[in-house]
Design a protein around this motif. Structure first.
Motif, PDB file in Angstrom:
ATOM      1  N   ILE A 146       0.835  -1.205   0.000  1.00 40.15           N
ATOM      2  CA  ILE A 146       0.000   0.000   0.000  1.00 40.15           C
ATOM      3  C   ILE A 146       0.866   1.251   0.000  1.00 40.15           C
ATOM      4  O   ILE A 146       0.567   2.236  -0.690  1.00 40.15           O
ATOM      5  N   ALA A 147       1.957   1.220   0.771  1.00 42.99           N
ATOM      6  CA  ALA A 147       2.845   2.385   0.833  1.00 42.99           C
ATOM      7  C   ALA A 147       3.510   2.660  -0.510  1.00 42.99           C
ATOM      8  O   ALA A 147       3.825   3.813  -0.837  1.00 42.99           O
ATOM      9  N   ASP A 148       3.708   1.621  -1.305  1.00 45.96           N
ATOM     10  CA  ASP A 148       4.356   1.781  -2.610  1.00 45.96           C
ATOM     11  C   ASP A 148       3.318   2.206  -3.641  1.00 45.96           C
ATOM     12  O   ASP A 148       2.953   1.461  -4.542  1.00 45.96           O
ATOM     13  N   SER A 149       2.863   3.435  -3.494  1.00 42.60           N
ATOM     14  CA  SER A 149       1.796   3.974  -4.347  1.00 42.60           C
ATOM     15  C   SER A 149       2.262   5.281  -4.987  1.00 42.60           C
ATOM     16  O   SER A 149       2.692   5.288  -6.146  1.00 42.60           O
ATOM     17  N   SER A 150       2.235   6.370  -4.246  1.00 38.57           N
ATOM     18  CA  SER A 150       2.647   7.667  -4.801  1.00 38.57           C
ATOM     19  C   SER A 150       4.024   7.648  -5.463  1.00 38.57           C
ATOM     20  O   SER A 150       4.202   8.215  -6.548  1.00 38.57           O
ATOM     21  N   PRO A 151       5.034   7.021  -4.862  1.00 38.64           N
ATOM     22  CA  PRO A 151       6.371   7.060  -5.483  1.00 38.64           C
ATOM     23  C   PRO A 151       6.458   6.357  -6.836  1.00 38.64           C
ATOM     24  O   PRO A 151       7.420   6.567  -7.570  1.00 38.64           O
ATOM     25  N   VAL A 152       5.465   5.532  -7.174  1.00 41.46           N
ATOM     26  CA  VAL A 152       5.528   4.742  -8.409  1.00 41.46           C
ATOM     27  C   VAL A 152       5.520   5.626  -9.650  1.00 41.46           C
ATOM     28  O   VAL A 152       6.080   5.256 -10.687  1.00 41.46           O
ATOM     29  N   SER A 153       4.927   6.801  -9.564  1.00 45.14           N
ATOM     30  CA  SER A 153       4.921   7.723 -10.721  1.00 45.14           C
ATOM     31  C   SER A 153       6.318   7.922 -11.277  1.00 45.14           C
ATOM     32  O   SER A 153       6.511   8.082 -12.489  1.00 45.14           O
TER      33      SER A 153
END
Length: 555
Positions: A146-153
């Motif tokens: 879940i934490a690996d969301s915003s940085p994926v961009s």
């Protein structure tokens, strides 16, 4: 029938990967063949066009594989040198509060790893780190995903945008006709920087709340009292930690572009949050911990024996352990700034293939400019400063090469499938390309409300293809075409596509399997997916709502 055929890449992957449960190594080649056959017989795309698109896809796949190999090689080198152990142990003395540990490791350190490596690496690193700190394996995997969301961009130094969006806008050897008028007079690198900035302008409202969401899920599903309130109690600190990543990421995206926001956002966030934790800034007095291990639910446990963190293989100073990652960031910045000569020097070395097999399809690689080259250079420097023996370095190369075999099979079929999908506009059936035909239907059905739905397409793409980069490559032209037809700024819609692909990363089958494997939770993928599904919906829906508001304000 036309719509069904145009949906072939999506339907095929869902059937083979999701419904039948095939591994990506098998599902993607079958999906590639299905797409090619139907494009040939129904869309009547000439065989030479299909072959050229496939060759283009393989060349693009090589560039992605090179980045993946370099990232994995650096990670394995740091494992062999003891640097990863040193970094892990440095987190132990920061706080005894599990909520704080989770935010620092899964959100901030995970963001940095996503920026440097991407491709499912952060959960595979963060989950075992959390287990080593005493987290139940199920909690570690779910919360790391879940934490690996915003940085994926901006994962793998911006690959989802630099490769995914850029290649998604290409049809043949040039920018697709529908996009060309919007990009006239604008360099692609400048346009990608605009998109990166727009992504973070939305994500500063969406992503900032992700640390709060992960701690609330932690206390509700893995706490003794099953309480949302115990997670909410740390809301001030959680939002502070969210802003510590999203604000620097927004500034970096706006001024430097898509390569660096997650790398610098994660590093700057760590530099801000860790000293704040040591001073107790915004933290509640009560520390939160799990129930006693004997009281854990059996579903929380993996088959891997939990090991306590020990001393690293070599006694590396913390600064020395972090040096390779800092070098990656430094070299990337130096080679991406236009006013310095390094960028031009590296880009002068180009391997290109124009008009492949006599078609309108062309492609090229810049091997020295690709981040994979920087990773390899840093690996060689690391071997010297960490005093690795030659056999240890060779072992890192060996296991990294073996690790990407499955990825290579997937890449060399998934990317050609996407390129056939995009280049299908050259046909004898009188049809437009598959994404354009789909866009026409979607625009007719949903019209001005499309910004609300755009992120869900991105999430679907990541779910079925196991990659935000593939999702963006597959649906960029589709999203751009809808934006053109409904009169909404295409940059906004492409930003929503990217944010949706981030959301899909939480439920991506490949990421779930990779993270579950390292903590012994194979066979519990369904449980993991159920716990990550609602955060995925939040991220997609909230992004869509903000996108819809922006679209109406602009109009």
């Amino acid at each position: 029938m036309t719509m069904l055929i145009a949906l072939t890449p999506i339907i095929a992957v869902i059937i083979f990967l999701v419904v039948l449960g095939m591994p990506a190594m098998k599902a993607m080649p079958i999906s590639f063949l299905a797409t090619g056959i139907l494009a040939f017989f129904y869309w009547r795309v000439p065989f030479v066009q299909l072959l050229a698109a496939s060759l283009e896809g393989i060349i693009i796949g090589i560039s992605i594989l090179y980045i993946v190999f370099g990232a994995i090689l650096l990670l394995n080198t740091l494992k062999n040198s003891g640097a990863i152990d040193t970094i892990r142990n440095s987190f132990l003395g920061i706080s005894a509060d599990r909520r704080v540990q989770l935010i620092i490791i899964a959100w901030l350190f995970g963001a940095f790893i996503e920026g440097a490596a991407g491709f499912g690496t952060p959960p595979a690193i963060a989950a075992p780190l959390l287990v080593a700190l005493g987290f139940p394996p199920l909690a570690a995997v779910v919360l790391a995903l879940i934490a690996d969301s915003s940085p994926v961009s901006f994962g793998a130094v911006g690959t989802p945008i630099i490769v995914g969006i850029d290649q998604g806008l290409q049809a043949g050897s040039e920018v697709a006709p529908v996009a060309a008028p919007y990009l006239e007079g604008i360099e692609m690198t400048d346009y990608l920087r605009m998109i990166a900035s727009q992504v973070m302008q939305i994500d500063i409202f969406v992503g900032t709340f992700m640390p709060l969401i992960i701690v609330m899920i932690l206390t509700r599903f893995f706490g003794e009292n099953k309480s949302w309130k115990e997670g909410l109690a740390i809301w001030k600190f959680a939002i502070f930690a969210g802003l510590s990543f999203t604000v620097p990421a927004l500034i970096v995206a706006t001024f430097l572009g898509p390569e660096f926001p997650s790398i610098f956002g994660g590093l700057i966030g760590l530099a801000i949050v860790i000293p704040a934790v040591k001073k107790g800034f915004l933290l509640p007095k009560e520390k939160w911990d799990f129930p006693k291990e004997q009281d854990w639910d059996i579903d929380w446990l993996g088959k891997m024996l939990k090991t306590k963190p020990g001393k690293p293989k070599k006694e590396l100073p913390l600064a020395l352990a972090w040096t390779p990652y800092l070098l990656v960031g430094l070299f990337l910045v130096l080679t991406r700034i236009d006013v310095l000569p390094f960028k031009e020097w590296l880009q002068n070395v180009t391997i290109s293939w124009s008009n492949i097999l006599g078609t309108n399809i062309s492609t090229s690689l810049e091997p020295l400019y690709l981040p994979g080259s920087i990773f390899i250079i840093v690996v060689l420097i690391t071997a010297l400063i960490h005093r690795l023996k030659t056999r240890e370095l060779l072992y890192s190369f060996s296991i990294s090469g073996k690790a990407i075999v499955g990825t290579a099979v997937t890449l060399f079929t998934a990317v050609p499938m996407v390129r056939i999908f995009i280049n299908s506009g050259v046909n004898d059936a009188g049809l437009q390309s598959m994404p354009i035909e789909l866009a026409n239907t979607a625009a007719d059905l949903l019209g001005g409300s499309w910004p609300l739905f755009a992120p869900f397409i991105g999430a679907l793409g990541t779910f079925i293809s196991s990659s935000a980069t593939f999702s963006n490559m597959m649906f960029t032209l589709f999203q751009f075409s809808i934006a053109d037809q409904i009169g909404v700024d295409p940059t906004l819609i492409l930003s929503l596509q990217i944010l949706g692909s981030n959301a899909g990363n939480m439920i991506c089958v490949l990421n779930i399997v990779a993270a579950a494997t390292v903590v012994g939770l194979l066979g519990k993928e369904g449980k993991i997916l159920r716990l990550t599904f609602l955060p995925m919906l939040y991220y997609s829906l909230f992004s869509g709502v903000i996108g819809l508001i922006i679209a109406y304000l602009i109009l």
